[in-house]
Design a protein around this motif. Sequence first.
Motif, PDB file in Angstrom:
ATOM      1  N   ARG A 136      -4.075  -3.336  -1.746  1.00 43.62           N
ATOM      2  CA  ARG A 136      -4.557  -2.031  -2.203  1.00 43.62           C
ATOM      3  C   ARG A 136      -4.311  -1.810  -3.690  1.00 43.62           C
TER       4      ARG A 136
ATOM      5  N   ARG B  61       0.830  -1.200   0.000  1.00 42.82           N
ATOM      6  CA  ARG B  61       0.000   0.000   0.000  1.00 42.82           C
ATOM      7  C   ARG B  61       0.869   1.255   0.000  1.00 42.82           C
TER       8      ARG B  61
ATOM      9  N   GLU C  26     -10.573   2.193  -2.730  1.00 49.85           N
ATOM     10  CA  GLU C  26     -10.322   1.403  -1.523  1.00 49.85           C
ATOM     11  C   GLU C  26     -11.613   0.796  -0.988  1.00 49.85           C
TER      12      GLU C  26
END
Length: 471
Positions: free
Chosen positions: A405, A330, A392
């Motif tokens: 992510r 991420r 997200e």
Amino acid sequence: MEDDVATNLRRPRVAIIGAGLSGLCALRHFSGDPRYAVIAFEQRDRIGGLWSYPYGCEEHVNAEETSPYYCRIYRNLHLNGPSNFQGYPELPFLDAETKAGIFPHHQLMTEYLQRYAKTHDLSSHIRFRALVTRIQPITENTTASALSHIGPCWELRITDLDSRDGMETIEIFDAVLICNGHFNKPYTPNVDSIQHFQGHVMHSAAYRTPEIFAGKNVLLVGSASSANDLTCELMHHAKTVLISRRGKYANVFRDQERFPSVVSVSPPLRFSAHHVSSDISSPTDTAPVSEEEPQGAKSYPVDVVIFCTGYTDHMPFLTPACKLEVSRGRVSPLYKHLIHCEYPTLCCVGVPRLTTPPKLIEDQVRYYKAVLDGNVLLPDRQTMMEECEEDERQRRNDGLQEHQRHLMYPLQTRYFPYLRGLAKDAGFEPSKQVDEKIMVHVIEKVCNEPYDFRKSRYIVVNDEEFVCEPI
């Protein structure tokens, strides 16, 4: 459309961090445009990044990133995609028709990158043995930037690794492209009882050759591509290969006639001094280390544990002022998984997972250059942040975890639309339909046939059709 770059009184200075697959592509596009002054910083003495397999790396498996022995691949590694996907458009990966469509050895990738750099005279724009230790935005006096209409300038602190005293310099750039890859910092999960194990524990990042594991019982933890590759290698050398993995592909080596030395051990795991078992609650940290086998579930002797659990994104040069959060899988907030929402004069190339790297990198670089050229106008900060938050939210609803992510799977609903969107906005040709079909076919074979998928060759028939034939 009026070109914003051409209206500036000086050429924007662009810094590229890294001279591997991503960095060389970025350098080729910016160095070929006389409107920019560009330089790439590479901490090692060679190009290639991940694909470099230097002499001596087998004896120095834990070498630091700045070491000449630093390496993150193994001797027998072949790429997970056919050669059709491995090159950039203006320079074919393999010219020989007899080699087209194969899954090439990593040395061919190294040779390709060297040829790519030579063809475009990229080495003259690379500062080798230069370690970027700090990147800091300059948020005051932003009009000093040649790209002030997009974002701030950046202050970089660079260490000369060849100087005797580690001489440092500070330089100012109008834009920064972070191209340092995401295979630098190994990720090892917490396993409650691993402290009781008295054998050898390592990450696949330190794996080079299978011969040193001859006659040993080896446990591989993880289900990534490296776990499949190591299983296929070690089964011919180790006494037993134990694999512990989750998910729908946990049993791809279940054929005992074909893989007699491979045994599945279902997580969660419990370790004793020299054994491992499954499906038993882990002992507490205060439990004594035992030489005995764990009681209850079937246990197996283990000499070596190898974690094939991937890597965590690592950008230690970013200061808190950069306002970019970096963790395992991420990097946030990145608009289109690429551009810093707060400071768009900084981008991170190659962050998305489960992709065809050269194609992804090429399209991301072309899109970002179109932004700096003034040919793509970004939304305002709030809109970009809202798009990131919506992405997200959708991923959470789909059951993806925090470290996923930037996962681009399923290909049909995430990756291909993503690339088409970049191409449409920046005005370049999208992927051909046949390329998308080949990638879907390859991914399925990688997951379901890890021992056999590279024994095929992909031949493109036309823009829509291909043939997959055995080698």
